[in-house]
Design an enzyme around this catalytic site. Structure first.
Site, PDB file in Angstrom:
ATOM      1  N   ALA A 189      53.201 108.125  53.536  1.00  0.00           N
ATOM      2  CA  ALA A 189      51.868 108.470  53.038  1.00  0.00           C
ATOM      3  C   ALA A 189      50.875 107.833  52.273  1.00  0.00           C
ATOM      4  CB  ALA A 189      52.300 109.604  52.192  1.00  0.00           C
ATOM      5  N   GLY A 278      53.165 100.329  56.220  1.00  0.00           N
ATOM      6  CA  GLY A 278      52.671  99.278  55.735  1.00  0.00           C
ATOM      7  C   GLY A 278      52.601  97.981  56.523  1.00  0.00           C
ATOM      8  N   ALA A 327      39.185  95.495  55.513  1.00  0.00           N
ATOM      9  CA  ALA A 327      38.375  94.621  56.189  1.00  0.00           C
ATOM     10  C   ALA A 327      37.353  93.935  55.423  1.00  0.00           C
ATOM     11  CB  ALA A 327      37.790  95.232  57.207  1.00  0.00           C
ATOM     12  N   HIS A 451      16.947 115.037  45.078  1.00  0.00           N
ATOM     13  CA  HIS A 451      17.434 116.316  45.212  1.00  0.00           C
ATOM     14  C   HIS A 451      17.015 117.010  46.492  1.00  0.00           C
ATOM     15  CE1 HIS A 451      18.771 120.202  43.823  1.00  0.00           C
ATOM     16  NE2 HIS A 451      17.800 120.698  44.627  1.00  0.00           N
TER      17      HIS A 451
END
Ligand code: FAD
Ligand code: AMP
Length: 478
Positions: A189, A278, A327, A451
């Protein structure tokens, strides 16, 4: 006569290709060696990131999210679509076109900047010489004033679930499914497991994520990981924590996976299984025995804070060295190294590398978590603003999650920005810019934000740090 360059880079991923372009821009004669070829057998620059990592995964995440919205979320806007269908080969084909565009873009950038692109396998020999083995098997020795090792990483395989590239795949295989698996298992996970699990779950796969650890997203702030677990589970990902995969057996087109959890041994059957446990550094055939470059105990090329290896003039960057496998970390290391070769005193701020998980809601953070700061004994003030209170998020019908700003209680300096919600990656970057310049929560609070924007949630969270949020009740009083 052998070719000689100021800089030879081995590997054209985001670490290597960026370093090569920067070196050429700084007037250094530069070559970049890459061996990766696409399905048509053509040299493809860009490394894991462009070919089988960041970009293709985001292409599929975007396509699958649009599908989900068209199917389940348009109705609320009053849009009816009729039956929504997914053409998986078309989606995967779109991804391939994006990859092609970007990888050939790197080749164009090499040309435009005068980087010599060399196809083949590079190996560092003693005395800053590089052995280039070309696709036809011929060998050339290239001399270099400076060598940058940027060979990247590859997926970790685990003996209980060997990849067969059919039923059991790694992240690369999971970008290539031609139909939606009915039952999809994901081992791990982590970022990659959650992103790829999300893609196929949105398209209709029943996804089970098996994670050995009891804690979900350990690197994230605890409030964020709690919210992420809740939301992703609600979306249909069955995330089993404390579930360690111990074996698997492929029977035709399905796989029976064995795992252990608190209740003992369990089995579960999938049509496809993604192994996402991994990545490990690539150092195979990278260094001759007498190159002088050392590898650390975890298999990474050993470097100092400036990416210098144990050999003067030889550097290593990106996934092949310590630190986060990202990256943008690779690229910035490449730039730092090249500028230092040119004599600049460039430093990289490793404390402010943002992390992003491109699930929906997106998860991103920069700086430290509240838990880490408290463990260090730092007193903090925290301001949180939920997207449920953001007019822009409501307009977009995307109100899950929150922004959390953490500031030093004594100085008000912002030490962490954590976001789960729409455009989290972009919002966190705003926090990162502020933090780079030592912003206080008050500074952020005093700035004018447009906004209605999602960015207002960052503004309000910063105001909330000192009890000054306008659009929610403040937990902390001024
Ligand atoms: P790489 O990109 O691995 O490139 C190394 C290159 O060197 C390869 O092209 C390889 O062929 C070449 N090479 C190796 N050895 C030799 C040799 N001896 N001779 C010649 N060539 C050689 N990171 C992010 O920041 N954001 C994301 O969203 C993200 N998503 C990801 C999703 C997936 C599915 C995966 C797998 C990774 C993702 N990553 C992401 C991680 C990111 O791809 C890596 O951190 C990044 O590519 C590392 O860059 P690099 O230049 O160090 O190595
Ligand atoms: P990351 O390193 O972020 O990509 O995450 C990989 C995850 O895979 C980690 O959280 C590991 O705990 C998990 N993992 C590793 N091996 C196993 C296993 N055998 N079963 C289940 N999860 C595992």
């Amino acid at each position: 006569m052998s070719q000689k360059f100021d800089v030879v880079v081995i590997g054209a991923g985001p670490g290597g290709y960026v370093a090569a372009i920067k070196a050429a821009q700084l007037g250094l004669s530069t070559a970049c060696i890459e061996k990766y070829t696409d399905k048509e057998g053509k040299l493809a620059l860009g490394g894991t990131c462009l070919n089988v990592g960041c970009i293709p995964s985001k292409a599929l995440l975007d396509s699958s999210w649009k599908y989900h919205e068209a199917k389940d979320a348009f109705a609320i806007h009053g849009i009816s679509t009729g039956e929504v269908k997914m053409d998986v080969p078309a989606m995967v084909g779109r991804k391939a076109n994006i990859v092609k565009g970007l990888t050939s873009g790197v080749a164009t950038l090499f040309k435009a900047n005068g980087v010599t692109s060399l196809q083949g396998h590079g190996k560092l020999l003693a005395g800053k010489k590089v052995e280039l083995t070309k696709p036809d098997g011929s060998v050339e020795i290239i001399e270099a004033e400076n060598v940058i090792l940027a060979s990247g990483s590859r997926p970790i395989d685990i003996p209980p679930a060997p990849v067969d590239n059919n039923v059991i795949v790694d992240s690369t295989g999971a970008l290539e499914f031609q139909s939606v698996p009915k039952r999809l298992g994901v081992i791990g996970a982590g970022v990659i497991g959650l992103e790829l699990g999300s893609v196929w779950s949105r398209l209709g796969a029943q996804v089970t994520v098996l994670e050995a650890l009891d804690t979900f997203l350990m690197a994230a702030d605890a409030a964020v990981s709690k919210e992420a677990y809740k939301t992703l589970t609600k979306q249909g990902l069955d995330i089993k924590l404390g579930a360690r995969v111990t074996g698997s057996k492929v029977n035709g087109e399905e796989v029976v996976v064995t795992y252990t959890d608190a209740n003992g041994e369990q089995t579960i059957t999938f049509d496809k299984l993604i192994v996402a446990v991994g990545r490990r550094p690539v150092t195979t055939e990278l260094l001759a025995a007498d190159s002088g470059v050392t590898i650390d105990e975890r298999g990474f090329v050993f470097v100092d804070d400036h990416c210098a290896t144990s050999v003067p003039g030889v550097y290593a960057i990106g996934d092949v060295v310590r630190g986060m496998m990202l990256a943008h970390k690779a690229s910035e290391e490449g730039i730092m190294v090249v500028e230092r070769i040119k004599g600049h005193k460039t430093e990289m701020n490793y404390d402010l590398i943002p992390s992003v998980i491109y699930t929906h809601p997106e998860i991103a953070w920069v700086g430290k978590t509240e838990q880490a700061l408290k463990a260090e004994g730092v007193e903090v003030n925290v301001g949180t603003f939920p997207f449920a209170a953001s007019g822009r998020a409501m307009a977009a019908n995307d109100t899950g999650g929150f922004v959390k700003v953490i500031a030093d209680a004594k100085t008000d300096r912002v030490l962490g920005v954590h976001v789960i919600g729409p455009s989290a990656a972009e919002l966190v970057q705003q926090g990162a810019i502020g933090m780079e310049f030592g912003t206080s929560a008050e500074d952020l609070g005093m700035m004018v934000f447009s906004h209605p924007t999602l960015s207002e949630a960052l503004h309000e969270a910063a105001l909330a740090v000192n009890g000054g949020a306008i659009h929610i009740a403040n937990r902390k009083k001024r």
